[in-house]
Design a protein around this motif. Structure first.
Motif, mmCIF file in Angstrom:
data_model
loop_
_atom_site.group_PDB
_atom_site.id
_atom_site.type_symbol
_atom_site.label_atom_id
_atom_site.label_comp_id
_atom_site.label_asym_id
_atom_site.label_seq_id
_atom_site.Cartn_x
_atom_site.Cartn_y
_atom_site.Cartn_z
ATOM 1 N N GLU A 190 0.830 -1.206 0.000
ATOM 2 C CA GLU A 190 0.000 0.000 0.000
ATOM 3 C C GLU A 190 0.866 1.258 0.000
ATOM 4 N N GLN A 191 1.940 1.266 0.782
ATOM 5 C CA GLN A 191 2.827 2.423 0.783
ATOM 6 C C GLN A 191 3.497 2.602 -0.567
ATOM 7 N N VAL A 211 -0.075 -4.086 -8.385
ATOM 8 C CA VAL A 211 -0.181 -5.113 -7.348
ATOM 9 C C VAL A 211 0.399 -6.405 -7.910
ATOM 10 N N THR A 212 1.372 -7.013 -7.175
ATOM 11 C CA THR A 212 2.193 -8.061 -7.766
ATOM 12 C C THR A 212 2.451 -9.236 -6.829
ATOM 13 N N PRO A 213 1.479 -10.134 -6.672
ATOM 14 C CA PRO A 213 1.819 -11.420 -6.051
ATOM 15 C C PRO A 213 2.681 -12.220 -7.032
ATOM 16 N N GLU A 229 -7.898 -6.992 -2.453
ATOM 17 C CA GLU A 229 -8.603 -5.853 -1.853
ATOM 18 C C GLU A 229 -7.874 -4.547 -2.136
ATOM 19 N N LEU A 230 -6.547 -4.555 -2.091
ATOM 20 C CA LEU A 230 -5.783 -3.339 -2.404
ATOM 21 C C LEU A 230 -5.956 -2.945 -3.872
ATOM 22 N N ALA A 231 -5.959 -3.928 -4.771
ATOM 23 C CA ALA A 231 -6.155 -3.625 -6.190
ATOM 24 C C ALA A 231 -7.502 -2.961 -6.417
ATOM 25 N N ALA A 232 -8.532 -3.442 -5.720
ATOM 26 C CA ALA A 232 -9.861 -2.842 -5.845
ATOM 27 C C ALA A 232 -9.905 -1.452 -5.215
ATOM 28 N N LYS A 233 -9.268 -1.301 -4.061
ATOM 29 C CA LYS A 233 -9.292 -0.023 -3.350
ATOM 30 C C LYS A 233 -8.664 1.093 -4.171
ATOM 31 N N TYR A 234 -7.537 0.798 -4.821
ATOM 32 C CA TYR A 234 -6.799 1.826 -5.550
ATOM 33 C C TYR A 234 -6.951 1.728 -7.063
ATOM 34 N N ASP A 235 -7.738 0.759 -7.541
ATOM 35 C CA ASP A 235 -7.958 0.557 -8.975
ATOM 36 C C ASP A 235 -6.625 0.481 -9.728
ATOM 37 N N THR A 236 -5.734 -0.370 -9.239
ATOM 38 C CA THR A 236 -4.416 -0.507 -9.850
ATOM 39 C C THR A 236 -4.397 -1.618 -10.887
#
Length: 454
Positions: A190-191, A211-213, A229-236
């Protein structure tokens, strides 16, 4: 008359459809201050001669020399940036052994910002010199050096989409190279997203957080859920590996009871901005899921020859409506050149169609309707990559950015075998795609700015 920041005068090639090339002889490409192609003017257009008279001789006018041609900049959908330091190393061992013996020890070194800077500077320069104007990068687990890669892309003028790699599963990752725990991995990601977004405010051509697993085998279910969830939150954008090899594909089926594609979707990682590398073992149902979610495939033909245990059915996936572009997969793929990868894409598709086991009858040896042409491979390297990323790149067309490479077929000592007027434009295009090396790429432009010259 509208004033343009640049006017390029020459013959160009661009992808019209996945199977068709537009030949654009003697065009004027009028580029605005924002680096976007405002107009493309043909010799028969009413104001063509007036534009030439207005701009010719000025410093905003660039007329190509005889033997020079314009191609769109290439879009590389899969680059492991730290692995540039091991390109061409140990490609004769299985994927699992290659990762654990060579790759993870190398990537762990990128905690050292000085070492990271040396490698990343060299890589970005090498990709630009090979005509790659946009790259989708895996960095490492280290937030600081991953941000450094984005900063280098910003400064060098390349459009970079950069991911801080996440790998937290202690059962499949070494103790010296993994995220400390789920919370740390997600907080660092996130940072990283926020830092790259701040950097992007100052960058004309754009830099983007991804976002990179790494892939399901290296990640716990908890971290995969959090990354979705982070990808959805920031639309990355999202990137990972999917069903690359027998080992990777089989591991996910054994652990989760389903194919990679369904598992990634369940974690929220198949999205309109997702690009999954390889995908050799996708089923038709998996492909339909990709098409429905807008998830794209990064086809890495050189790397697949070493590590995928198979040839992906590119033609079939394209026919099913899946967006596909090309990836070099440095360093699973030894070459940073998408010219090399386009050639291998055609070769591999022919081998899939014809088959490779001479002990079998010809009728049983291959997979019918699998071959692709060099025109289609060019589409994958340009417009296909742009469509995969959802960006106005990869085409020489009005409304697209001026990402371009100027190729010189008449370089002294490396002249392409083009002899006289008998060579029609499509024949010249084919020779460019099959024979160009970095020394033929004389200039590279990104978003209207020159970023490489030779």
């Amino acid at each position: 008359m509208t004033a343009y920041a640049r006017v390029f005068h020459g013959t160009a090639f661009t992808s019209r459809t996945p199977a068709e090339i537009d030949m654009l002889p003697d065009r004027l490409f009028c580029v605005g201050e924002d680096g976007v192609i405002a107009r493309i003017v043909a010799p028969e257009d009413a104001d063509y001669e007036r534009l030439v008279r207005t701009y010719a001789g000025g410093d905003r006018y660039r007329r190509l020399a005889p033997g020079q041609y314009i191609l769109p900049g290439f879009v590389d959908l899969h680059v492991h940036a730290p692995q540039w330091a091991q390109a061409g190393t140990a490609l004769d061992v299985p994927l699992y052994d290659w990762l654990n013996t060579y790759t993870f020890p190398l990537e762990s070194r990128f905690a050292d910002l000085s070492y990271a800077s040396e490698v990343y500077e060299d890589l970005v320069g090498a990709l630009l010199a090979n005509g790659t104007t946009t790259a989708l990068y895996f960095a490492t687990i280290h937030r600081e050096s991953s941000l450094l890669l984005a900063e280098i892309c910003a400064r060098r003028g390349q459009r970079g989409l950069v991911g801080k790699v996440v790998m937290d599963d202690p059962g499949q990752t070494p103790a010296y190279y993994r995220d400390a725990d789920v919370q740390t991995a997600l907080a660092d990601t996130e940072q990283f997203i926020l830092s790259v977004r701040e950097l992007a405010k100052t960058v004309k051509q754009g830099v983007y957080p991804v976002v990179t697993p790494r892939f399901i085998p290296s990640c716990t279910d908890e971290v995969l859920t959090g990354l979705g969830e982070l990808a959805a939150k920031y639309d990355t954008h999202v990137q990972s590996h999917c069903s690359e090899s027998d080992w990777a594909h089989g591991y996910v089926k054994e652990r989760l009871g389903q194919n990679d594609a369904c598992a990634l979707h369940g974690f929220g990682l198949l999205r309109d901005k997702s690009v999954m590398a390889h995908c050799n073992f996708l089923s038709d149902e998996d492909a339909a899921l990709f098409a429905r979610t807008g998830t794209a495939i990064a086809h890495c033909p050189i790397s697949n020859a070493y590590f995928a245990n198979s040839v992906i059915a590119v033609a079939r996936r394209m026919a099913q409506g899946v967006d596909i572009g090309l990836g070099s997969d440095v360093s699973g793929g030894y070459s940073p050149s998408l010219y090399d990868n386009a050639r291998q894409a055609v070769i591999s598709s022919r081998m899939l169609e014809d088959g490779v086991n001479p002990a079998l009858p010809a009728a049983d040896r291959g997979v019918p309707a699998s071959r692709i042409t060099i025109d289609e491979a060019f589409h994958l390297a340009t417009a296909g990559g742009g469509e995969a990323l959802g960006l106005p790149i990869g085409r020489l067309a009005e409304g697209y950015v001026w990402d371009a490479q100027i190729v010189d077929t008449a370089v002294p000592g490396a002249r392409l075998p083009i002899f006289g007027a008998e060579e029609h434009l499509h024949g010249i295009f084919e020779k460019i795609m099959y024979l160009v090396r970095p020394e033929h790429i004389r200039e590279v432009w990104v978003q209207g700015e020159r970023v490489h010259t030779r």
